[in-house]
Design a protein around this motif. Structure first.
Motif, PDB file in Angstrom:
ATOM      1  N   LEU A 105      20.719  -4.559 -12.868  1.00 59.73           N
ATOM      2  CA  LEU A 105      21.597  -4.754 -12.164  1.00 59.73           C
ATOM      3  C   LEU A 105      23.387  -5.262 -12.128  1.00 59.73           C
ATOM      4  N   LEU A 106      24.435  -4.586 -11.605  1.00 59.24           N
ATOM      5  CA  LEU A 106      25.090  -4.990 -11.654  1.00 59.24           C
ATOM      6  C   LEU A 106      25.807  -6.602 -11.120  1.00 59.24           C
ATOM      7  N   LYS A 107      26.494  -7.182 -11.601  1.00 55.66           N
ATOM      8  CA  LYS A 107      26.559  -9.051 -11.062  1.00 55.66           C
ATOM      9  C   LYS A 107      26.781  -8.465  -9.903  1.00 55.66           C
ATOM     10  N   ASP A 108      27.539  -7.249  -9.431  1.00 58.85           N
ATOM     11  CA  ASP A 108      28.749  -7.873  -7.689  1.00 58.85           C
ATOM     12  C   ASP A 108      27.584  -7.711  -6.805  1.00 58.85           C
ATOM     13  N   ARG A 109      26.131  -7.529  -7.223  1.00 60.68           N
ATOM     14  CA  ARG A 109      25.068  -6.846  -6.010  1.00 60.68           C
ATOM     15  C   ARG A 109      24.073  -8.052  -6.125  1.00 60.68           C
ATOM     16  N   VAL A 110      24.443  -9.354  -7.336  1.00 61.48           N
ATOM     17  CA  VAL A 110      24.581 -11.174  -6.915  1.00 61.48           C
ATOM     18  C   VAL A 110      24.420 -11.210  -5.127  1.00 61.48           C
ATOM     19  N   ALA A 111      26.229 -10.548  -4.937  1.00 63.64           N
ATOM     20  CA  ALA A 111      26.522 -11.148  -3.452  1.00 63.64           C
ATOM     21  C   ALA A 111      25.544 -10.794  -2.233  1.00 63.64           C
ATOM     22  N   GLU A 112      24.506  -9.333  -2.885  1.00 63.70           N
ATOM     23  CA  GLU A 112      23.319  -9.058  -1.369  1.00 63.70           C
ATOM     24  C   GLU A 112      22.663 -10.029  -2.004  1.00 63.70           C
ATOM     25  N   VAL A 113      22.633 -11.116  -1.811  1.00 66.86           N
ATOM     26  CA  VAL A 113      21.556 -12.662  -1.862  1.00 66.86           C
ATOM     27  C   VAL A 113      20.113 -11.373  -1.795  1.00 66.86           C
ATOM     28  N   ARG A 114      19.464 -11.458  -0.486  1.00 70.91           N
ATOM     29  CA  ARG A 114      18.644 -10.665  -0.056  1.00 70.91           C
ATOM     30  C   ARG A 114      17.945  -9.336  -0.926  1.00 70.91           C
ATOM     31  N   GLU A 115      19.080  -8.570  -1.430  1.00 67.99           N
ATOM     32  CA  GLU A 115      19.157  -7.589  -1.968  1.00 67.99           C
ATOM     33  C   GLU A 115      18.652  -8.211  -3.567  1.00 67.99           C
ATOM     34  N   PHE A 116      19.108  -8.774  -4.142  1.00 69.68           N
ATOM     35  CA  PHE A 116      18.925  -9.812  -5.034  1.00 69.68           C
ATOM     36  C   PHE A 116      18.120 -10.406  -6.060  1.00 69.68           C
ATOM     37  N   VAL A 117      16.897 -11.275  -4.377  1.00 68.14           N
ATOM     38  CA  VAL A 117      16.653 -11.794  -4.654  1.00 68.14           C
ATOM     39  C   VAL A 117      15.471 -11.284  -4.857  1.00 68.14           C
ATOM     40  N   ASP A 118      14.985  -9.896  -3.919  1.00 70.08           N
ATOM     41  CA  ASP A 118      14.301  -9.297  -3.706  1.00 70.08           C
ATOM     42  C   ASP A 118      13.692  -8.642  -5.171  1.00 70.08           C
ATOM     43  N   ALA A 119      15.312  -8.139  -5.535  1.00 71.03           N
ATOM     44  CA  ALA A 119      14.653  -7.256  -7.336  1.00 71.03           C
ATOM     45  C   ALA A 119      14.979  -8.195  -8.063  1.00 71.03           C
ATOM     46  N   VAL A 120      14.581  -9.459  -7.891  1.00 72.68           N
ATOM     47  CA  VAL A 120      14.279 -11.046  -8.992  1.00 72.68           C
ATOM     48  C   VAL A 120      13.039 -10.728  -8.965  1.00 72.68           C
ATOM     49  N   VAL A 121      12.278 -10.970  -7.825  1.00 76.50           N
ATOM     50  CA  VAL A 121      10.973 -11.113  -7.247  1.00 76.50           C
ATOM     51  C   VAL A 121      10.028  -9.539  -7.599  1.00 76.50           C
ATOM     52  N   ARG A 122      10.756  -8.760  -7.206  1.00 76.95           N
ATOM     53  CA  ARG A 122       9.818  -7.668  -8.208  1.00 76.95           C
ATOM     54  C   ARG A 122       9.846  -7.335  -9.597  1.00 76.95           C
ATOM     55  N   VAL A 123      10.758  -7.240 -10.134  1.00 76.59           N
ATOM     56  CA  VAL A 123      10.498  -7.234 -11.857  1.00 76.59           C
ATOM     57  C   VAL A 123       9.579  -8.570 -11.908  1.00 76.59           C
ATOM     58  N   ALA A 124       9.603  -9.714 -11.845  1.00 80.03           N
ATOM     59  CA  ALA A 124       8.718 -11.023 -11.925  1.00 80.03           C
ATOM     60  C   ALA A 124       7.162 -10.807 -12.186  1.00 80.03           C
ATOM     61  N   ARG A 125       7.413  -9.629 -10.390  1.00 84.44           N
ATOM     62  CA  ARG A 125       5.431  -9.382 -10.882  1.00 84.44           C
ATOM     63  C   ARG A 125       5.655  -7.852 -11.108  1.00 84.44           C
ATOM     64  N   GLY A 126       6.389  -7.614 -11.799  1.00 90.27           N
ATOM     65  CA  GLY A 126       5.517  -6.345 -12.615  1.00 90.27           C
ATOM     66  C   GLY A 126       6.586  -4.842 -12.511  1.00 90.27           C
ATOM     67  N   GLY A 127       6.837  -4.792 -11.405  1.00 89.07           N
ATOM     68  CA  GLY A 127       7.829  -4.011 -11.371  1.00 89.07           C
ATOM     69  C   GLY A 127       9.214  -3.474 -11.776  1.00 89.07           C
ATOM     70  N   THR A 128       9.691  -2.309 -11.013  1.00 87.11           N
ATOM     71  CA  THR A 128      11.599  -2.364 -12.084  1.00 87.11           C
ATOM     72  C   THR A 128      12.110  -2.545 -10.859  1.00 87.11           C
ATOM     73  N   ALA A 129      13.448  -2.625 -10.987  1.00 88.13           N
ATOM     74  CA  ALA A 129      14.437  -2.893 -10.011  1.00 88.13           C
ATOM     75  C   ALA A 129      15.780  -1.987 -11.237  1.00 88.13           C
ATOM     76  N   LEU A 130      16.311  -0.895  -9.972  1.00 84.05           N
ATOM     77  CA  LEU A 130      17.959  -0.500 -11.557  1.00 84.05           C
ATOM     78  C   LEU A 130      19.057  -0.247  -9.916  1.00 84.05           C
ATOM     79  N   ASP A 131      20.221  -0.758 -10.674  1.00 88.06           N
ATOM     80  CA  ASP A 131      20.558  -0.817  -9.186  1.00 88.06           C
ATOM     81  C   ASP A 131      21.230   0.611  -8.555  1.00 88.06           C
ATOM     82  N   PRO A 132      21.846   0.473  -7.901  1.00 93.44           N
ATOM     83  CA  PRO A 132      21.879   2.041  -6.899  1.00 93.44           C
ATOM     84  C   PRO A 132      23.450   2.721  -7.936  1.00 93.44           C
TER      85      PRO A 132
END
Length: 214
Positions: A105-132
């Motif tokens: 993810l780009l650091k700017d994405r941290v400001a979109e809190v819900r999406e950032f948190v969802d990405a952390v959870v998704r990765v932790a559960r074995g998924g992938t998260a790529l910045d748009p």
């Protein structure tokens, strides 16, 4: 969910700690350098690592390399990498090994809190998260090389959302189509990219890797 966080800028590191704690993550360690990150990952075995690409002492790709080394020692260790700018090489290197539990993810994405948190959870559960933005650049490069020449515009759009880590249901909601329509697009993508039937999630990542490696 236990997190090891690596960020050399104190204000951003402190902000990330506060943000993640507000969403009930446990911060196992918050470090500022590559050597500290390596020790924390080896000793603490977190559920997920959130890592800045550039860390002291080299300020090049120290964070990424420490994370990759940790994944070699502990296969499948979930890692979400943060970067100031899109670096296609970093994204490719991160996804080149085991394709589960990785994010960029780009650091700017941290400001979109819900999406950032969802990405952390998704990765932790074995998924992938790529910045748009990463996906857009990689898809753009792939179009120039005709890797995706056989895909329709809608199929490219679906592939882009797949690369961000979206499920079929999430893609359907965003595109305002039925789940069945998305499933058909995904099947066509697999067919056109020559990905034979196997584990569905695995093929989703391979579809992304097809153009990352082209």
């Amino acid at each position: 969910m236990r997190v090891v966080l690596a960020e050399d800028l104190f204000l951003l590191r402190d902000g990330l700690v506060r943000l993640l704690e507000a969403y009930d993550f446990e911060i196992a360690a918050a470090v500022e350098s590559g050597p500290e990150l390596s020790r924390a990952l080896a000793e603490l075995k977190p559920d997920v690592a959130v890592v800045d690409v550039r860390l002291p002492p080299s300020f090049t790709d120290e964070g990424l390399q420490c994370a990759l080394a940790a994944r070699r020692e502990t296969p499948g260790l979930p890692v979400l990498v943060l970067s100031q700018h899109v670096e296609q090489l970093y994204a490719t290197e991160l996804l080149a090994g085991s394709s589960r539990g990785v994010g960029y993810l780009l650091k700017d994405r941290v400001a979109e809190v819900r999406e950032f948190v969802d990405a952390v959870v998704r990765v932790a559960r074995g998924g992938t998260a790529l910045d748009p933005e990463v996906v857009a650049q990689l898809l753009g490069r792939s179009r120039k090389q005709d890797v995706l020449a056989n895909l329709t515009p809608r199929e490219r759009e679906v592939l882009g959302l797949m690369a961000e880590g979206r499920t079929n249901s999430a893609i359907a909601r965003q595109l305002v189509v039925s789940d069945g329509a998305v499933e058909k697009h995904v099947s066509n993508i697999f067919l056109k990219l020559g990905l034979s039937p196997s584990d569905g999630d695995h093929r989703r990542v391979l579809a992304v890797l097809t153009y990352l490696r082209s």
